[in-house]
Design a protein around this motif. Structure first.
Motif, mmCIF file in Angstrom:
data_model
loop_
_atom_site.group_PDB
_atom_site.id
_atom_site.type_symbol
_atom_site.label_atom_id
_atom_site.label_comp_id
_atom_site.label_asym_id
_atom_site.label_seq_id
_atom_site.Cartn_x
_atom_site.Cartn_y
_atom_site.Cartn_z
ATOM 1 N N ALA A 1 -51.988 61.978 46.871
ATOM 2 C CA ALA A 1 -53.082 62.067 47.991
ATOM 3 C C ALA A 1 -54.398 62.540 47.109
ATOM 4 O O ALA A 1 -54.397 63.279 46.216
ATOM 5 C CB ALA A 1 -52.657 63.205 48.880
ATOM 6 N N THR A 2 -55.411 61.840 47.442
ATOM 7 C CA THR A 2 -56.787 62.228 47.182
ATOM 8 C C THR A 2 -57.597 62.539 48.540
ATOM 9 O O THR A 2 -57.718 62.198 49.282
ATOM 10 C CB THR A 2 -57.564 61.054 46.675
ATOM 11 O OG1 THR A 2 -56.773 60.174 45.571
ATOM 12 C CG2 THR A 2 -58.764 61.401 45.793
ATOM 13 N N LEU A 3 -57.950 63.868 48.047
ATOM 14 C CA LEU A 3 -59.122 64.607 48.962
ATOM 15 C C LEU A 3 -60.270 64.373 48.831
ATOM 16 O O LEU A 3 -60.783 63.702 47.667
ATOM 17 C CB LEU A 3 -58.689 66.077 48.891
ATOM 18 C CG LEU A 3 -57.388 66.653 48.977
ATOM 19 C CD1 LEU A 3 -57.246 68.421 48.898
ATOM 20 C CD2 LEU A 3 -56.448 66.201 50.052
ATOM 21 N N ALA A 4 -61.101 64.540 49.940
ATOM 22 C CA ALA A 4 -62.678 64.149 49.943
ATOM 23 C C ALA A 4 -63.320 65.118 48.751
ATOM 24 O O ALA A 4 -64.211 64.787 48.334
ATOM 25 C CB ALA A 4 -63.223 64.612 51.441
ATOM 26 N N ASP A 5 -62.771 66.390 48.399
ATOM 27 C CA ASP A 5 -63.484 67.256 47.370
ATOM 28 C C ASP A 5 -63.048 66.409 45.939
ATOM 29 O O ASP A 5 -63.314 67.418 45.239
ATOM 30 C CB ASP A 5 -63.187 68.375 47.763
ATOM 31 C CG ASP A 5 -61.780 68.812 47.631
ATOM 32 O OD1 ASP A 5 -60.829 68.165 47.379
ATOM 33 O OD2 ASP A 5 -61.463 69.987 47.935
ATOM 34 N N GLY A 6 -62.249 65.458 45.962
ATOM 35 C CA GLY A 6 -61.816 65.029 44.629
ATOM 36 C C GLY A 6 -60.455 65.597 44.123
ATOM 37 O O GLY A 6 -59.888 65.173 43.316
ATOM 38 N N THR A 7 -59.755 66.658 44.855
ATOM 39 C CA THR A 7 -58.784 66.993 44.609
ATOM 40 C C THR A 7 -57.728 65.934 44.507
ATOM 41 O O THR A 7 -57.607 65.233 45.546
ATOM 42 C CB THR A 7 -58.271 68.252 45.512
ATOM 43 O OG1 THR A 7 -59.234 69.051 45.493
ATOM 44 C CG2 THR A 7 -57.002 68.854 44.886
#
Lengths: 843, 112
Positions: free
Chosen positions: A228-234
Motif C-alpha cells: 500500500a502506498t500512502l499519500a505521504d509516500g509511506t
C-alpha cells in the motif's frame, strides 16, 4: 382481524423494534413477519471484535428468548426483499414470495463505505461489518500466519470508532495493525486534538502504528502480499487490508420504490419515523431523520422505541439523539458526550491533560461558564457516568474539580438533578429510580432492573444504580445472623488473625447467644478451611449440619446418599463393578450425576460405615458431595482419544480435582476442563473453567449453572499448566477468604465490581499481578491444604469415637428407622414417604 | 414433669450425649429427639419433622433464638423451641415435648 407488519432487516435496531412491539402490543393487534438477507439472526455488531476473543457467536446474539415462538411472530433468514409495490401494499422477496403488508418497516441498516482507491477490490481487501466479513478476515489472517513471509501486518483504512475496533480485531489475530486516517487525529467525530493525541500515544504502545492526516493512494499485489502506498509516500507491506471508513445508508430498496431520499442518502422520515408513504416507516442507520443519518446504535434504538409506540397507539416523537459514547478501544477508555468538539458559538473549554497518569479530560461550557455543554475523556473515563447526565444543566461545582483525578472533589450521582437520565437506553431518570427504591422497598440492583428497566440495556449505568441504592439509605445489613454482627469474610479474618480455634471462644469474644443453623456451619467451614482437624472432632461436630455430620447428603425421607470421588469422571471397570456390588448389597438406588460420578441413594445412617468400609477398601474416597467444598472437575476425553482434542484434559482435571479435594469454602465449587474449544466439559458454566488451546490453557472463572446461569469470565489466555494451577490456587483461596456465606463464585466475582472498579480487572490484579501483596500467602495456604489433606471417610472408619455417631437410635443402635421404606420403580428402590402428622394447632 | 404414675425408660448414659447435638431414641415405638444443651439442660421432642414427615429432628443444629434453646430441622431449616416444641417460624406448628431427666448419670424418657 390482525393487521400485518413486515419488517425488512434483522439487525440490532430491527430486532429491538420487534421486541418493543412484543412488549407493547398487548392486544396482539399486529402479526409480524421479519425478512433478513443474513443467515444469522440479529447479533451485536458493536461488539464484533470480541468474536476474535473467543466469544462464541451465540453470545453475540441479541434476540430475546422466545421472541419468535409466538405464532404471529415469524423471522425468515436468507430472504431479502427485492421490491416494494406501494399501491398493492406488497413486497416481493428473493425467494419469489409476494407478501402483503398493512405497515412496512425498513430497517436495512448501512453498508461500509469503501473509498475509491486503486486496488481496493484485490483479494485480501475486506470490509468490517458482518460476522461473515470477520470469518473472511480470519481466514486471510490464518493464511498469512501459516506462511512465514516477514512480519504479519494489516492495514485499517479509517481511524474512527469502527476502525479502531477493526485494529483490535487484527491484533487479536496476531497481526501488527496500521491505522490510516484522513483527519489529523483519531476518532475525529468524537475526540478533539488533545484527546486524539493521547489516544494515539496510548494505542501506539499496543503495537498499532497510526498514520493520520493522510490517505491510501494505491494498493498493489506484490509477490503474494500487498503493497500500500500512502499519500505521504509511506509504503506498507501487508497481508490484509480492512476498510472501515464509515458507513452509508442502505436505501436502494426505498429509492427504487420512489420514497423520498435525503441529499446525502438515507430514507427521509419524520419525527415519528414515517417515510413519505403513510404505510412505510424506516428506522436505524438507513433512515434520515431531522436531516441526519446516525451511524450509531443508540439513536437507532430510540427510533425503534418511538415507532413501536406509534404503531401501538402512542404519540412518541424522536427529538434528538444522544450521540454520547463511552468505549474501551484497544483497552483505552474513551468517552465523548454532548458538544464534545465545542461547536457552540462562544463555547469555553476547560482541559486537564495529565501526561503522568495518561489521562485527558475536557469540559465544554457555555460562553458564560455556567452550563455544561459536553466533554471528552481519554485514558480514564470513570467520570463519564456522572458528567453526561449534566449536559445542558448548570454546573454543580467548579469545572476543574469535576474532572480532577479521584480524590480531588469529583462529583457523584448525588449531584445529579432528579430529571437527569441515569439509564439512557430506557430513558429512566434518577427520580424514577429513587422513587421506585423507596416506594417498593427495593434492596438490590436486580430489583431496580425488573421494576424500572434501568440497567437492562447496555448496562453501563449499573454502577450508578448501586450508588443510588446506597445513597437512598437502603441499609443492607451485613450481619451474619442474630448472633454475629460480622460478615463471613470478617469472621474469617478474626479466626485467622486471632488463632481462635473453637466456636465457643468465637461467640463469646465476638458474638452473642449460642449460635444457630446459620452461624454454626459458617464457623465450621472457616475452621475447616484453616485446617483445624477433622470436622467431627470435639466441638466442631456440633457445628456441622447433618450432611457434614454424617458425611453424606440427606434426602427427603431421612436417608442419605453416598457419592465417592471419581476424579474427572475417570473410573476403572473394577471400581465400577464395586460400586454396582455395593449398591446391590445395600439396596441402594443408583444414578449418574451431572458431575460425572455415581450417586448411591437410600442409605440409612447406621449403614453408612459399612458401605464406606467396602468403598474405602476398593480405593474410593469421600467425594465431598455433602460439603461446601470442591465437588467435581468435569472433563471431556481430551487429546488422548478425541480427534479434535488439543490438550490432555483428563490428566489436568484429575490433577485439579486431587489438588483441591476437601477444601472447605463459602459454597460448593465446581470445575471443568475441556480439551478443545468445542467445550464438551461445559467449563464455562463452572466456578472454574479451563479450556485447552493450541498453546496452553484459557482460564475462566465465576460461571454458574443452576437458578441463575452465568457464563464464566475469561481471566487468562494461553497459559502453561504451572501458571494455570498457581492462578486457580489463588482464585480459590481469595474466594474462601473473602466471599459471603453461601455466595457462589459467580456472585462473588460480580460483587468485586463497584462504581469505580471493574471486578474482573481487580481480580486479575490481585491474583495475577499481586496488587495486594497477598499472593505468597494464598499460595502457602493452598500448598498447606494439599499437604494436610486426608480422606475424611477413612479417618472416620479408623476411629471408634467418630463411628459411634452412626447409629439409628441411641438405645437401639442397629434397629432400622421403622418409618423408612421403599417400593420398586423401574427395578430400583424408590422412597415411600410417611405423611406428616396432623399438625397440632397451638392453643 | 415428675407427675405420679410417669413410667420412665432409661435410654443412655448422660455422657453418651454430646452437648449441643441430638440423638434419636425409640421408646415404645415412639421416636424421640433427645438433646443436651451447653448448660446441661436436657430436652426431648418428637423426632418427626411436622413439615415433611421425615424422622430427622434429632439431626438438626442446636442453638438459640433470643433466650430460647432451639433446634433447626435439617431438611428445610424451620426452627423449634426445645422447651415448648413450638415452631418459631410458624407458631401454628409444633412438635410434641416429652418428659426427660437424668438420674445417676442415666438419661430417662417418658411418653407423658
Amino acid at each position: 382481524m390482525k393487521r400485518h407488519l413486515v419488517v425488512v432487516g434483522n439487525g440490532m435496531v430491527g430486532q429491538r423494534f420487534v421486541e418493543a412491539m412484543r412488549e407493547r402490543d398487548d392486544e396482539h393487534y399486529w402479526a409480524i413477519t421479519v425478512l433478513s438477507e443474513e443467515s444469522r439472526r440479529a447479533y451485536d455488531r458493536v461488539a464484533l471484535s470480541s468474536y476474535f476473543d473467543g466469544t462464541p457467536v451465540e453470545e453475540l446474539d441479541v434476540v430475546a428468548d422466545g421472541c419468535y415462538d409466538a405464532e404471529h411472530y415469524a423471522l425468515h433468514l436468507d430472504e431479502s426483499v427485492d421490491s416494494i409495490d406501494r399501491s398493492g401494499r406488497t413486497v416481493t422477496t428473493s425467494r419469489g414470495r409476494v407478501i402483503g403488508f398493512d405497515a412496512l418497516v425498513l430497517a436495512t441498516g448501512s453498508y461500509p463505505f469503501v473509498p475509491p482507491v486503486p486496488g481496493s477490490e484485490l483479494p485480501g481487501c475486506f470490509v468490517y461489518r458482518t460476522l461473515d466479513d470477520l470469518d473472511a478476515i480470519r481466514a486471510a489472517a490464518e493464511d498469512a500466519v501459516a506462511s512465514t513471509r516477514g512480519r504479519r501486518a494489516g492495514m485499517v483504512v479509517g481511524g474512527g470508532l469502527l476502525g479502531l475496533e477493526a485494529a483490535r480485531a487484527l491484533r487479536l489475530l496476531g497481526m501488527s495493525p496500521h491505522v490510516v486516517e484522513l483527519a489529523p487525529r483519531l476518532m475525529p467525530l468524537q475526540v478533539d486534538d488533545g484527546g486524539g493525541a493521547l489516544l494515539r500515544e496510548l494505542i501506539e504502545k499496543l503495537d498499532v502504528t497510526v498514520h493520520v492526516g493522510t490517505s491510501v493512494k494505491a494498493i498493489e499485489r506484490d509477490r503474494g502480499r500487498m503493497l500500500a502506498t500512502l499519500a505521504d509516500g509511506t509504503e506498507l507491506d501487508l497481508d490484509v487490508v480492512v476498510f472501515s471508513a464509515g458507513v452509508r445508508p442502505r436505501d436502494q430498496l426505498a429509492r427504487d420504490a420512489g420514497l423520498d431520499i435525503g441529499a446525502r442518502g438515507g430514507i427521509v422520515v419524520d419525527d415519528a419515523c414515517r417515510t413519505s408513504d403513510q404505510a412505510i416507516w424506516a428506522i436505524g442507520e438507513c433512515a434520515c431523520i431531522g436531516g441526519r443519518v446516525y451511524g450509531l446504535v443508540a439513536p437507532g434504538y430510540t427510533m425503534a422505541e418511538v415507532l413501536a409506540d406509534r404503531l401501538t397507539g402512542g404519540e412518541s416523537s424522536f427529538i434528538s439523539a444522544d450521540t454520547s459514547t463511552k468505549l474501551k478501544l484497544l483497552g483505552v477508555d474513551v468517552a465523548s458526550f454532548g458538544d464534545a468538539l465545542a461547536m457552540t458559538p462562544g463555547a469555553l473549554e476547560v482541559t486537564l491533560n495529565n501526561p503522568v497518569d495518561h489521562s485527558y479530560a475536557k469540559l465544554v461550557l457555555s460562553d458564560d461558564a455556567t452550563t455544561l455543554l459536553g466533554g471528552v475523556l481519554v485514558g480514564d473515563a470513570s467520570k463519564y457516568l456522572s458528567l453526561r447526565p449534566l449536559v445542558g444543566r448548570p454546573l454543580p461545582a467548579d469545572p476543574v474539580s469535576m474532572i480532577a483525578p479521584s480524590g480531588g472533589g469529583g462529583i457523584g450521582v448525588g449531584a445529579l438533578p432528579g430529571d437527569a437520565q441515569v439509564c439512557s437506553c430506557h430513558a429512566v431518570t434518577k427520580e424514577a429510580i429513587c422513587t421506585a427504591i423507596t416506594r417498593n422497598g427495593l434492596t438490590d440492583v436486580a430489583a431496580i432492573k425488573s421494576c424500572t428497566k434501568a440497567g437492562t440495556g447496555c448496562g453501563s449505568c449499573v454502577p450508578l444504580l448501586k450508588t443510588l441504592l446506597a445513597d437512598s439509605g437502603v441499609a443492607v445489613s451485613n450481619a451474619l445472623c442474630e448472633h454475629f454482627d460480622q460478615t463471613r469474610a470478617q469472621l474469617f479474618d478474626v479466626v485467622r488473625s486471632s488463632g481462635i480455634a473453637t466456636f465457643t471462644q468465637l461467640i463469646q469474644m465476638h458474638g452473642r447467644g449460642r449460635g444457630c443453623d446459620t452461624c454454626k456451619p459458617v464457623c465450621a467451614s472457616i475452621l475447616a478451611s484453616l485446617e483445624h482437624g477433622h470436622i467431627l472432632d470435639g466441638e466442631q461436630a456440633t457445628l456441622q449440619d447433618t450432611n457434614d455430620h454424617f458425611l453424606a447428603n440427606i434426602q427427603k425421607n431421612g436417608t442419605y446418599s453416598v457419592v465417592p470421588r471419581i476424579a474427572a469422571g475417570e473410573v476403572t471397570p473394577e471400581k465400577l463393578i464395586i460400586l454396582g456390588e455395593v449398591a446391590r448389597d445395600f439396596g441402594l438406588y443408583t444414578k449418574i450425576t451431572g458431575g460425572q460420578r455415581i450417586d448411591l441413594l437410600g442409605a440409612r445412617v447406621e449403614q453408612l460405615p459399612a458401605i464406606w468400609r467396602r468403598l474405602v477398601e476398593a480405593g474410593f474416597e469421600s467425594g465431598h458431595a455433602y460439603g461446601k467444598a470442591l465437588r467435581t472437575v468435569k472433563s471431556c476425553v481430551g487429546s488422548t482419544w478425541c480427534r479434535y482434542g488439543v490438550q490432555d484434559s483428563v490428566s489436568l482435571a484429575i490433577e485439579l480435582e486431587l489438588r483441591y479435594r476437601g477444601i472447605r469454602s463459602p459454597h460448593k465449587i465446581k470445575a471443568g476442563v475441556s480439551g478443545c474449544a468445542r467445550e464438551c466439559a461445559e467449563a464455562q458454566s463452572k466456578d472454574i473453567g479451563v479450556i485447552a488451546t493450541e498453546n496452553g490453557w484459557n482460564l475462566y472463572v465465576g460461571g454458574n449453572g443452576g437458578f441463575r446461569p452465568r457464563h464464566a469470565d475469561l481471566l487468562l489466555t494461553d497459559v502453561d499448566t504451572v501458571t494455570l494451577i498457581r492462578t486457580i490456587d489463588r482464585f480459590i483461596m481469595f474466594y474462601v477468604r473473602t466471599a459471603d456465606r453461601l455466595q457462589r463464585t459467580a456472585s462473588w466475582v460480580e460483587s468485586l465490581s463497584d462504581r469505580d472498579r471493574d471486578g474482573l480487572a481487580y481480580l486479575r490484579a490481585v491474583i495475577v499481578d499481586d496488587s495486594l501483596g497477598i499472593a505468597a500467602d494464598l499460595d502457602a495456604a493452598m500448598n498447606h491444604h494439599t499437604e494436610v489433606y486426608r480422606d475424611e471417610w477413612a479417618e472416620v472408619l479408623a476411629d471408634p469415637e467418630r463411628l459411634s455417631r452412626f447409629v439409628s437410635f441411641v438405645n437401639a443402635p442397629d434397629t432400622p428407622d421403622p418409618s423408612i421404606s421403599f417400593r420398586s420403580e423401574r427395578g430400583q428402590p424408590s422412597p415411600v414417604l410417611v405423611s406428616p402428622p396432623t399438625l397440632e394447632v397451638v392453643r | 414433669m415428675s407427675a405420679v404414675g410417669v413410667e420412665w425408660t432409661p435410654v443412655c448414659r448422660l455422657d453418651d450425649l454430646q452437648p449441643e447435638r441430638g440423638v434419636a431414641a425409640l421408646v415404645d415405638g415412639v421416636q424421640m429427639a433427645v438433646f443436651r444443651t451447653f448448660n446441661d439442660e436436657l430436652h426431648a421432642v418428637g423426632n418427626q419433622d411436622p413439615f415433611t414427615g421425615a424422622f430427622v429432628i434429632s439431626r438438626g443444629i442446636v442453638g438459640s433464638r433470643g433466650d430460647a434453646a432451639t433446634v433447626a430441622s435439617p431438611l428445610h431449616k424451620q426452627v423449634f423451641d426445645l422447651a415448648t416444641g413450638v415452631c418459631l417460624d410458624d407458631e401454628s406448628v409444633r412438635v410434641p415435648v416429652y418428659p426427660i431427666r437424668a438420674r445417676d448419670g442415666v438419661v430417662e424418657l417418658a411418653l407423658r
